[in-house]
Design an enzyme around this catalytic site. Structure first.
Site, PDB file in Angstrom:
ATOM      1  CG  HIS A 184      -0.359   0.301   2.522  1.00  0.00           C
ATOM      2  ND1 HIS A 184      -0.045  -0.686   3.439  1.00  0.00           N
ATOM      3  CD2 HIS A 184      -0.010   1.463   3.108  1.00  0.00           C
ATOM      4  CE1 HIS A 184       0.462  -0.124   4.524  1.00  0.00           C
ATOM      5  NE2 HIS A 184       0.494   1.182   4.352  1.00  0.00           N
ATOM      6  CG  ASP A 211       0.116  -3.993   2.801  1.00  0.00           C
ATOM      7  OD1 ASP A 211       0.368  -3.448   1.710  1.00  0.00           O
ATOM      8  OD2 ASP A 211      -0.032  -3.356   3.860  1.00  0.00           O
ATOM      9  CB  SER A 253       3.227   1.620   6.242  1.00  0.00           C
ATOM     10  OG  SER A 253       2.071   1.825   7.001  1.00  0.00           O
TER      11      SER A 253
END
Length: 466
Positions: free
Chosen positions: A110, A140, A213
């Site tokens: 993402h 992901d 992230s």
């Protein structure tokens, strides 16, 4: 003279002073020192900035604030229908970790989704443009490559050796603050989340925020045991719950991307749910365990093997399946075409069923998701049934129906079972998969309007994107 044999006042004071000096040392020894990890392995962590081109919000000549209201027809009548939408550029930040000296970098899928440009910055301030080698949105994970040599690399660890309660360290760029270090403990292992069927996460209380992230989670030996991927939050910021993808799962995806350009994982072709105490009793089971098969996809591997709706899968190749969340990762790690033995409970009796594992076809899965249930924003949705669609006068490609609210953003916003979602962020909702894509494309923490049809009326609900 003290006949009791106890030390005198002077001796007591001396003992007290000794204990006072020793106590802080003993206490300090219980707390780990992370400086060595940061100095030795911190340079392997990179800051990732991306540029995306996305359609401008709104629908042409209808101002976004009037979409879905009685004024929408007014604007269309006097100003015409919508025209081509201009694109706008947006920037986002994330983190990554260098896994090889020749420039391979792992991050979250993402972080680089729809990126037209990816720039990697090292701790020595060097900036390099990165190429996207491949990404796997299902778990992901994305693999990047920069043109460089002799880069600092991280050492991979074994997530199976991680224990609940042990210290771990995250390094990343929260909110763009590069090379930030946070620490905490492992809160749980094997944690499944409603939005991720193929990953059993490592749950920690390490402070992770937007920008972290894709960054690594280190153990005290300086080994990467996970890739930080998600937080659970009602505010958009850290609230004590963060989740990392186990590094063995991430590296398996990386190896497949290098070899095949994509990730190939096993597929069973079933929709499943957890077994409650009442369901366990109705199925003649001693305790609520396993994955209950709610639906078998016609022509899929499970259908060909004879699996039926109502079967409860309690083991795969002898490994226990305790919850529904345990089954997809277990099947996903099997190679397509391989044989697996499922232990199932059917009509109160255990049976063993041999199944040839299929290949997860993303296009087929997308089609299945449009006709089956899907979870998003803490609720389960499905295409609007034909009778309800007719009753509400909805076109064939409009709306999804809420079949269950399990918590999270949907519950906080006041979404109810039976609601039909028509719009999110002033964009029409056409199906479960498209709704999930809309959510994924919205900024984290943003409060956005959701238009729902409830009975004869319609209302907007403010929902916060997790």
């Amino acid at each position: 003279m003290h006949s009791s044999g106890l030390p005198g006042r002077g001796g007591s004071v001396l003992i007290f002073l000794i204990l006072l000096m020793v106590a802080p040392v003993v206490g300090a020894q219980k707390l780990p020192d992370f400086t060595g990890i940061v100095e030795e392995h911190g340079p392997s962590v990179v800051n990732i900035s991306t540029t995306q081109k996305t359609p401008a919000e709104g629908t042409g000549r209808v101002p976004p604030q009037f979409e879905g209201t009685p004024f929408e027809d007014f604007f269309k009548r006097f100003f015409g229908e919508q025209g081509p939408q201009p694109e706008r550029e947006t920037q986002s930040l994330g983190s990554g970790v260098i896994i090889s000296a020749d420039g391979y970098i792992v991050t979250n899928a993402h972080v680089v989704k729809n990126a037209s440009e990816i720039v990697v910055q090292l701790t020595d301030r060097r900036q390099m443009e990165a190429e996207l080698v491949g990404r796997d949105a299902t778990i992901d994970i994305a693999l990047l490559k920069v043109d460089a040599d002799n880069l600092p690399t991280a050492q991979m660890g074994d997530p199976e050796e991680v224990s609940v309660g042990e210290w771990v360290v995250a390094i990343g760029s929260p909110f763009g603050f590069e090379n930030s270090v946070t620490a905490g403990i492992v809160s749980a292992k094997g944690r499944s989340l409603p939005s991720d069927n193929y990953t059993n996460f490592i749950q920690t209380d390490v402070a992770v925020n937007p920008g972290n992230s894709g960054g690594p989670l280190f153990n005290l030996d300086g080994e990467v045991v996970g890739i930080n991927a998600q937080i659970y939050s009602k505010s958009g910021g850290f609230m004590g719950l963060s989740f990392a993808i186990p590094i063995d799962v991430a590296m398996d995806a990386v190896d497949q991307i290098k070899e095949h350009g994509e990730v190939r994982r096993g597929w069973l072709g079933v929709y499943i749910q957890d077994v409650s105490s009442d369901l366990a009793e109705s199925f003649g089971m001693d305790k609520p365990t396993g994955a209950l098969v709610a639906r078998v996809i016609e022509g899929g591997p499970a259908d060909k093997a004879g699996l039926q709706s109502g079967d409860v899968v309690i083991a795969v190749d002898g490994e226990e399946i305790r919850t529904a969340g345990d089954l997809p990762p277990k099947i996903g790690q099997l190679k397509p075409g391989s044989e697996a033995t499922l232990t199932v409970v059917r009509e109160g009796e255990e049976r063993r069923i041999s199944v040839t594992v299929g290949a997860r076809d993303e296009r087929q899965m997308a089609a299945d998701e449009e006709t089956g249930p899907s979870k998003v924003l803490g609720m389960q949705v499905r295409p609007v049934p034909a009778d309800i669609r007719k009753e509400l006068g909805l076109p064939a490609d409009r709306g999804v129906q809420v079949t269950e609210v399990v918590g999270g953003a949907a519950a906080s916003a006041g979404v109810r079972k039976g609601d039909v979602i028509l719009k999110l962020a002033n964009r029409a909702v056409t199906g479960p998969k498209q709704l999930a894509e809309l959510v994924e494309g919205l900024p984290s923490g943003r409060v956005t309007p959701m238009l729902v049809r409830r009975g004869e009326g319609a209302l907007f609900l403010p929902i916060q994107i997790p």
